[in-house]
Design a protein around this motif. Sequence first.
Motif, PDB file in Angstrom:
ATOM      1  N   ARG A 284       4.450 -18.614  -2.098  1.00 28.94           N
ATOM      2  CA  ARG A 284       2.993 -17.832  -1.203  1.00 28.94           C
ATOM      3  C   ARG A 284       3.977 -16.812  -1.262  1.00 28.94           C
ATOM      4  NH1 ARG A 284       1.759 -16.878   3.497  1.00 28.94           N
ATOM      5  NH2 ARG A 284      -1.297 -17.394   4.136  1.00 28.94           N
ATOM      6  N   GLU A 285       4.870 -16.750  -0.122  1.00 22.50           N
ATOM      7  CA  GLU A 285       5.838 -15.780   0.102  1.00 22.50           C
ATOM      8  C   GLU A 285       6.087 -14.953  -0.624  1.00 22.50           C
ATOM      9  OE1 GLU A 285       9.966 -15.731   2.582  1.00 22.50           O
ATOM     10  OE2 GLU A 285       9.320 -17.449   2.261  1.00 22.50           O
ATOM     11  N   CYS A 286       7.015 -15.047  -1.692  1.00 19.87           N
ATOM     12  CA  CYS A 286       6.861 -14.543  -2.643  1.00 19.87           C
ATOM     13  C   CYS A 286       5.693 -13.738  -3.905  1.00 19.87           C
ATOM     14  CB  CYS A 286       7.365 -15.499  -4.414  1.00 19.87           C
ATOM     15  SG  CYS A 286       8.427 -14.226  -5.638  1.00 19.87           S
ATOM     16  N   LEU A 287       4.518 -13.979  -3.771  1.00 20.50           N
ATOM     17  CA  LEU A 287       3.962 -13.183  -3.932  1.00 20.50           C
ATOM     18  C   LEU A 287       2.957 -12.167  -2.395  1.00 20.50           C
ATOM     19  CD1 LEU A 287       1.707 -15.996  -6.300  1.00 20.50           C
ATOM     20  CD2 LEU A 287       2.722 -13.282  -6.982  1.00 20.50           C
ATOM     21  N   ALA A 288       3.176 -13.533  -1.373  1.00 19.21           N
ATOM     22  CA  ALA A 288       2.972 -12.681  -0.405  1.00 19.21           C
ATOM     23  C   ALA A 288       3.955 -10.476  -0.699  1.00 19.21           C
ATOM     24  CB  ALA A 288       3.194 -12.674   0.673  1.00 19.21           C
ATOM     25  N   LYS A 289       5.125 -11.074  -0.379  1.00 24.93           N
ATOM     26  CA  LYS A 289       6.162  -9.679  -0.832  1.00 24.93           C
ATOM     27  C   LYS A 289       5.423  -9.157  -2.148  1.00 24.93           C
ATOM     28  CE  LYS A 289      10.250 -11.838   1.373  1.00 24.93           C
ATOM     29  NZ  LYS A 289      11.407 -12.139   0.504  1.00 24.93           N
ATOM     30  N   HIS A 290       5.318  -9.417  -2.899  1.00 25.05           N
ATOM     31  CA  HIS A 290       4.163  -8.579  -4.304  1.00 25.05           C
ATOM     32  C   HIS A 290       3.540  -8.350  -3.636  1.00 25.05           C
ATOM     33  CE1 HIS A 290       6.678  -9.353  -7.929  1.00 25.05           C
ATOM     34  NE2 HIS A 290       7.392 -10.582  -7.492  1.00 25.05           N
ATOM     35  N   ALA A 291       2.120  -8.795  -3.129  1.00 28.46           N
ATOM     36  CA  ALA A 291       0.955  -7.900  -2.207  1.00 28.46           C
ATOM     37  C   ALA A 291       1.340  -7.053  -0.958  1.00 28.46           C
ATOM     38  CB  ALA A 291       0.420  -9.008  -1.582  1.00 28.46           C
ATOM     39  N   ALA A 292       2.610  -6.848  -0.865  1.00 24.69           N
ATOM     40  CA  ALA A 292       3.166  -6.748   0.536  1.00 24.69           C
ATOM     41  C   ALA A 292       3.542  -4.652  -0.164  1.00 24.69           C
ATOM     42  CB  ALA A 292       4.297  -6.514   0.983  1.00 24.69           C
ATOM     43  N   ALA A 293       3.961  -5.320  -0.989  1.00 26.85           N
ATOM     44  CA  ALA A 293       4.753  -4.159  -1.816  1.00 26.85           C
ATOM     45  C   ALA A 293       3.756  -3.052  -2.731  1.00 26.85           C
ATOM     46  CB  ALA A 293       5.857  -4.622  -3.007  1.00 26.85           C
ATOM     47  N   SER A 294       2.375  -4.104  -3.044  1.00 27.99           N
ATOM     48  CA  SER A 294       1.713  -3.599  -4.361  1.00 27.99           C
ATOM     49  C   SER A 294       0.730  -2.073  -3.401  1.00 27.99           C
ATOM     50  CB  SER A 294       0.771  -4.231  -5.059  1.00 27.99           C
ATOM     51  OG  SER A 294       0.006  -4.812  -3.660  1.00 27.99           O
ATOM     52  N   GLU A 295       0.857  -2.888  -1.535  1.00 23.92           N
ATOM     53  CA  GLU A 295      -0.396  -2.509  -0.698  1.00 23.92           C
ATOM     54  C   GLU A 295       0.570  -0.840  -0.552  1.00 23.92           C
ATOM     55  OE1 GLU A 295      -3.248  -1.048   1.957  1.00 23.92           O
ATOM     56  OE2 GLU A 295      -2.991  -3.250  -0.253  1.00 23.92           O
ATOM     57  N   GLN A 296       2.389  -1.122  -0.525  1.00 28.22           N
ATOM     58  CA  GLN A 296       2.497  -0.004  -0.685  1.00 28.22           C
ATOM     59  C   GLN A 296       2.892   1.266  -1.387  1.00 28.22           C
ATOM     60  OE1 GLN A 296       4.575   1.229   3.236  1.00 28.22           O
ATOM     61  NE2 GLN A 296       2.680  -0.903   3.178  1.00 28.22           N
ATOM     62  N   ALA A 297       2.684   0.101  -2.710  1.00 30.17           N
ATOM     63  CA  ALA A 297       3.116   1.603  -3.513  1.00 30.17           C
ATOM     64  C   ALA A 297       1.234   2.106  -3.742  1.00 30.17           C
ATOM     65  CB  ALA A 297       3.272   0.353  -4.762  1.00 30.17           C
ATOM     66  N   LEU A 298       0.151   1.638  -3.128  1.00 24.90           N
ATOM     67  CA  LEU A 298      -0.885   2.350  -3.329  1.00 24.90           C
ATOM     68  C   LEU A 298      -0.914   2.904  -2.543  1.00 24.90           C
ATOM     69  CD1 LEU A 298      -3.962   2.306  -4.248  1.00 24.90           C
ATOM     70  CD2 LEU A 298      -4.370   0.199  -2.923  1.00 24.90           C
ATOM     71  N   ILE A 299      -0.890   2.785  -1.253  1.00 21.94           N
ATOM     72  CA  ILE A 299       0.058   4.117   0.146  1.00 21.94           C
ATOM     73  C   ILE A 299       0.166   5.351  -0.150  1.00 21.94           C
ATOM     74  CG2 ILE A 299       0.493   4.399   2.045  1.00 21.94           C
ATOM     75  CD1 ILE A 299      -0.409   1.680   2.407  1.00 21.94           C
ATOM     76  N   ALA A 300       0.858   4.725  -0.869  1.00 23.11           N
ATOM     77  CA  ALA A 300       2.003   5.983  -1.554  1.00 23.11           C
ATOM     78  C   ALA A 300       1.197   7.006  -2.081  1.00 23.11           C
ATOM     79  CB  ALA A 300       3.180   5.704  -1.916  1.00 23.11           C
ATOM     80  N   ALA A 301       0.950   6.227  -3.664  1.00 24.22           N
ATOM     81  CA  ALA A 301      -0.044   6.678  -4.755  1.00 24.22           C
ATOM     82  C   ALA A 301      -1.449   7.630  -3.700  1.00 24.22           C
ATOM     83  CB  ALA A 301      -0.815   5.892  -5.593  1.00 24.22           C
ATOM     84  N   GLU A 302      -1.576   6.920  -2.887  1.00 22.69           N
ATOM     85  CA  GLU A 302      -3.185   8.193  -2.100  1.00 22.69           C
ATOM     86  C   GLU A 302      -2.575   8.833  -1.541  1.00 22.69           C
ATOM     87  OE1 GLU A 302      -4.816   4.660   0.143  1.00 22.69           O
ATOM     88  OE2 GLU A 302      -5.843   3.925  -1.195  1.00 22.69           O
ATOM     89  N   ASP A 303      -1.218   9.029  -1.156  1.00 20.51           N
ATOM     90  CA  ASP A 303      -0.321  10.388  -0.562  1.00 20.51           C
ATOM     91  C   ASP A 303      -0.146  11.144  -1.322  1.00 20.51           C
ATOM     92  OD1 ASP A 303      -1.311   8.367   2.319  1.00 20.51           O
ATOM     93  OD2 ASP A 303       1.275   8.189   1.924  1.00 20.51           O
ATOM     94  N   ARG A 304       0.336  10.723  -2.177  1.00 20.40           N
ATOM     95  CA  ARG A 304       0.495  11.939  -3.450  1.00 20.40           C
ATOM     96  C   ARG A 304      -1.325  12.654  -4.205  1.00 20.40           C
ATOM     97  NH1 ARG A 304       4.344   7.862  -4.424  1.00 20.40           N
ATOM     98  NH2 ARG A 304       3.057   6.863  -6.502  1.00 20.40           N
ATOM     99  N   LEU A 305      -1.776  11.316  -4.043  1.00 17.22           N
ATOM    100  CA  LEU A 305      -3.440  12.489  -4.529  1.00 17.22           C
ATOM    101  C   LEU A 305      -3.271  13.132  -3.407  1.00 17.22           C
ATOM    102  CD1 LEU A 305      -5.341  12.755  -6.788  1.00 17.22           C
ATOM    103  CD2 LEU A 305      -6.048  10.697  -6.123  1.00 17.22           C
ATOM    104  N   ARG A 306      -3.807  12.764  -2.116  1.00 15.78           N
ATOM    105  CA  ARG A 306      -3.887  13.995  -1.073  1.00 15.78           C
ATOM    106  C   ARG A 306      -3.394  15.192  -0.749  1.00 15.78           C
ATOM    107  NH1 ARG A 306      -5.386   8.913   1.081  1.00 15.78           N
ATOM    108  NH2 ARG A 306      -4.066   8.752   2.366  1.00 15.78           N
ATOM    109  N   THR A 307      -2.492  15.081  -1.197  1.00 16.42           N
ATOM    110  CA  THR A 307      -1.470  16.376  -1.004  1.00 16.42           C
ATOM    111  C   THR A 307      -1.487  17.281  -1.855  1.00 16.42           C
ATOM    112  OG1 THR A 307       0.615  15.412  -0.567  1.00 16.42           O
ATOM    113  CG2 THR A 307       1.165  16.946  -1.051  1.00 16.42           C
ATOM    114  N   ALA A 308      -1.480  16.664  -3.724  1.00 18.13           N
ATOM    115  CA  ALA A 308      -1.797  17.270  -4.666  1.00 18.13           C
ATOM    116  C   ALA A 308      -3.250  17.676  -5.103  1.00 18.13           C
ATOM    117  CB  ALA A 308      -2.187  16.305  -6.212  1.00 18.13           C
ATOM    118  N   LEU A 309      -4.385  16.810  -3.908  1.00 22.97           N
ATOM    119  CA  LEU A 309      -5.526  17.630  -3.884  1.00 22.97           C
ATOM    120  C   LEU A 309      -4.814  19.056  -2.917  1.00 22.97           C
ATOM    121  CD1 LEU A 309      -8.151  14.728  -4.184  1.00 22.97           C
ATOM    122  CD2 LEU A 309      -8.055  16.281  -5.801  1.00 22.97           C
TER     123      LEU A 309
END
Length: 142
Positions: free
Chosen positions: A41-66
């Motif tokens: 559960r802890e391992c997957l929680a870390k993956h979920a958190a890392a995926s959230e950070q990857a998603l936030i970064a992708a959203e930020d890059r897209l907003r900057t590109a727009l």
Amino acid sequence: MKVIAPAFILALSSMSRAAPCPIDEISLRDECSAYSQAGMRECLAKHAAASEQALIAAEDRLRTALAKWDEDKKYVNLAKSRLLTATLAFQRGRDGQCAFASSLGGGAAGDTHEIYRLACVAEFNYLRARQLGNAVAGLEQK
């Protein structure tokens, strides 16, 4: 406990459009299965958190590109508005699908339901981050 390497996240965000995404619920659960149920559960929680950070970064890059998109302002504003609508729809869809995934734990005890949910969340976030990265790649900048 394994720590998700930043290089892994960078590799994910730079995958080509044609490359299949190597991250799915089953692979994530398999990767974390070397641990006890609580450790998994802890391992997957870390993956979920890392995926959230990857998603936030992708959203930020897209907003900057727009903001720098070489297009008429009305189309830029339309894209920004629809990105917000799509983001909200993504979140609702992810949460609904992951609640369903959690229910597939049936009558299992312990962290099983949360393990299924976290793996699902990580998969959806990583896939959405990849989609947004593909969108950025197609925008001609000023």
